[in-house]
Design a protein around this motif. Structure first.
Motif, PDB file in Angstrom:
ATOM      1  N   GLU A 137      30.449 -15.301 -31.496  1.00 34.14           N
ATOM      2  CA  GLU A 137      29.456 -16.363 -31.354  1.00 34.14           C
ATOM      3  C   GLU A 137      29.014 -16.490 -29.897  1.00 34.14           C
ATOM      4  O   GLU A 137      27.833 -16.722 -29.605  1.00 34.14           O
ATOM      5  N   VAL A 138      29.974 -16.329 -28.988  1.00 37.34           N
ATOM      6  CA  VAL A 138      29.642 -16.362 -27.563  1.00 37.34           C
ATOM      7  C   VAL A 138      28.687 -15.223 -27.225  1.00 37.34           C
ATOM      8  O   VAL A 138      27.681 -15.408 -26.524  1.00 37.34           O
ATOM      9  N   ILE A 139      28.995 -14.019 -27.729  1.00 38.46           N
ATOM     10  CA  ILE A 139      28.129 -12.862 -27.480  1.00 38.46           C
ATOM     11  C   ILE A 139      26.747 -13.089 -28.089  1.00 38.46           C
ATOM     12  O   ILE A 139      25.722 -12.750 -27.488  1.00 38.46           O
ATOM     13  N   ALA A 140      26.704 -13.672 -29.293  1.00 42.66           N
ATOM     14  CA  ALA A 140      25.433 -13.906 -29.971  1.00 42.66           C
ATOM     15  C   ALA A 140      24.532 -14.832 -29.175  1.00 42.66           C
ATOM     16  O   ALA A 140      23.299 -14.733 -29.257  1.00 42.66           O
ATOM     17  N   ASN A 141      25.121 -15.725 -28.392  1.00 45.76           N
ATOM     18  CA  ASN A 141      24.334 -16.676 -27.604  1.00 45.76           C
ATOM     19  C   ASN A 141      23.817 -16.087 -26.294  1.00 45.76           C
ATOM     20  O   ASN A 141      23.030 -16.728 -25.596  1.00 45.76           O
ATOM     21  N   LEU A 142      24.263 -14.882 -25.967  1.00 49.33           N
ATOM     22  CA  LEU A 142      23.801 -14.233 -24.730  1.00 49.33           C
ATOM     23  C   LEU A 142      22.475 -13.528 -24.998  1.00 49.33           C
ATOM     24  O   LEU A 142      22.377 -12.302 -25.009  1.00 49.33           O
ATOM     25  N   THR A 143      21.451 -14.320 -25.257  1.00 45.51           N
ATOM     26  CA  THR A 143      20.154 -13.764 -25.602  1.00 45.51           C
ATOM     27  C   THR A 143      19.062 -14.335 -24.709  1.00 45.51           C
ATOM     28  O   THR A 143      19.201 -15.425 -24.142  1.00 45.51           O
ATOM     29  N   TYR A 144      18.002 -13.562 -24.604  1.00 39.09           N
ATOM     30  CA  TYR A 144      16.782 -14.037 -23.949  1.00 39.09           C
ATOM     31  C   TYR A 144      15.611 -13.512 -24.758  1.00 39.09           C
ATOM     32  O   TYR A 144      15.517 -12.304 -25.003  1.00 39.09           O
ATOM     33  N   ALA A 145      14.746 -14.399 -25.194  1.00 39.03           N
ATOM     34  CA  ALA A 145      13.589 -14.027 -26.019  1.00 39.03           C
ATOM     35  C   ALA A 145      14.024 -13.235 -27.250  1.00 39.03           C
ATOM     36  O   ALA A 145      13.400 -12.243 -27.634  1.00 39.03           O
ATOM     37  N   HIS A 146      15.108 -13.693 -27.892  1.00 40.95           N
ATOM     38  CA  HIS A 146      15.655 -13.092 -29.112  1.00 40.95           C
ATOM     39  C   HIS A 146      16.219 -11.692 -28.877  1.00 40.95           C
ATOM     40  O   HIS A 146      16.536 -10.991 -29.845  1.00 40.95           O
ATOM     41  N   VAL A 147      16.369 -11.266 -27.651  1.00 40.45           N
ATOM     42  CA  VAL A 147      16.970  -9.969 -27.338  1.00 40.45           C
ATOM     43  C   VAL A 147      18.387 -10.215 -26.858  1.00 40.45           C
ATOM     44  O   VAL A 147      18.595 -10.905 -25.853  1.00 40.45           O
ATOM     45  N   ASN A 148      19.363  -9.697 -27.591  1.00 38.19           N
ATOM     46  CA  ASN A 148      20.754  -9.860 -27.183  1.00 38.19           C
ATOM     47  C   ASN A 148      21.034  -8.951 -25.995  1.00 38.19           C
ATOM     48  O   ASN A 148      20.855  -7.732 -26.071  1.00 38.19           O
TER      49      ASN A 148
END
Length: 342
Positions: free
Chosen positions: A31-42
């Motif tokens: 979940e932490v990794i999933a939140n590392l996004t910018y403009a829907h790009v992980n």
């Protein structure tokens, strides 16, 4: 062919198992990794994909790009399949399966969302991952770069109107940040880095370049395996919670993937294209630009929608499908004339 490449399907299967296991056991970490996004790009996925592509960019002899004009048929074939065939066959298959064959198993509203997700995948042909599949078939790297670049340019103009037409909407708001950031991260940045690295290594002699390329080969495969493990880890709970839905969505996606490849590959054979152009031409339409499709599905229908789920299933089936098609392309190399240059 090295150890990694020879048993790549085994390593991918283990990566899928690793991702599913760790995703189930440690959902908080993913979940932490999933939140590392910018403009829907992980951003973590971006790093792994970048690791795959950068060594391949260094391999490209950029002077060979000028030779692409001598064989334009492969580029024309790619564009016809990507933009005149794939989106419309995807929409037709979605309608057939979810409005007819599976109509009694899924409520109409959910079925419509599944079809929408499939359409978004169909209107977003692959960009970055094609470099991996091209390398595994010993494709012409310079030609593949042109195929991907032209495809990206057309996508900027064609994605929104075709998606709007097939979805029956008046307009589609393209998430430009997602589109441009993905192209920048997966094509432009590694391309520039590859040009600079190649020039630097060649100044030290051609043997220095060959040594660097030899030692960098595992990086591409390790990047692929890390990406697969991460994608399945991120979606592990969703897969386990919706096994039937995911199986139903996967069926038309698999038919579409293999069908598009057959159309493009047989057309390339009919045109007598060299195998190192024919194989990437078939593979680029089969794969998908999943970041863009997922981002649009979420923005139009919501994070928990059937459309978003369908685009995620497209991501999950892609790697096993593409590996099988790579194997098929390599076994049928003798169908095509030998290239005069690589």
């Amino acid at each position: 062919m090295g150890l990694f490449e020879r048993y790549l399907s085994v390593w991918v299967a283990l990566a899928i198992l690793l991702g599913m296991t760790t995703g189930s056991l440690f959902p908080g970490g993913y979940e932490v990794i999933a939140n590392l996004t910018y403009a829907h790009v992980n951003l973590v996925v971006a790093v792994f994909i970048w690791a795959m592509i950068y060594p391949m960019m260094v391999q490209i002899d950029f002077s060979a790009i000028r030779q692409v004009g001598r064989e334009p048929r492969g580029l024309v074939l790619t564009l016809v399949v990507n933009w005149l065939i794939k989106p419309f066959t995807m929409a037709a298959l979605g309608w057939l399966f979810f409005k007819v064959l599976f109509a009694e198993m899924i409520d109409p509203a959910t079925a419509t969302e599944y079809i929408a997700g499939m359409i978004l995948l169909g209107v977003a042909p692959c960009t970055a991952m094609v470099f991996v599949w091209s390398q595994l078939t010993r494709g012409n790297a310079a030609y593949t770069l042109v195929q991907v670049s032209v495809n990206d340019v057309i996508m900027v103009f064609a994605f929104a109107p075709i998606a709007a037409l097939l979805l029956g909407l008046s307009s589609i708001t393209v998430p430009w940040q997602t589109l441009l950031l993905s192209v920048l991260l997966y094509v432009v940045a590694p391309l520039i880095a590859g040009v600079l690295t190649r020039r630097y290594l060649l100044r030290q002699g051609k043997q220095r370049l060959e040594d660097w390329l030899h030692h960098s080969k595992p990086t591409t495969v390790l990047g692929l395996l890390a990406t697969v493990a991460l994608l399945f880890g991120l979606q592990a709970e969703r897969i386990l919670d919706n096994p039937v839905a995911i199986g139903l969505i996967a069926i038309p996606l698999l038919i579409q993937s293999y069908g598009i490849f057959v159309i493009a590959y047989l057309a390339a054979r009919k045109l007598q294209l060299p195998h190192n152009i024919a194989a990437p031409a078939g593979l680029i339409g089969t794969s998908n630009f999943f970041e863009l499709a997922v981002a649009v599905a979420i923005s139009l229908f919501g994070l928990t929608s059937g459309a978003a789920l369908a685009t995620v299933v497209g991501v999950l089936v892609e790697v096993p499908v593409m590996l099988s098609l790579v194997a098929l392309a390599n076994r049928t190399r003798h169908w095509f004339p030998q290239p005069t240059s690589s």
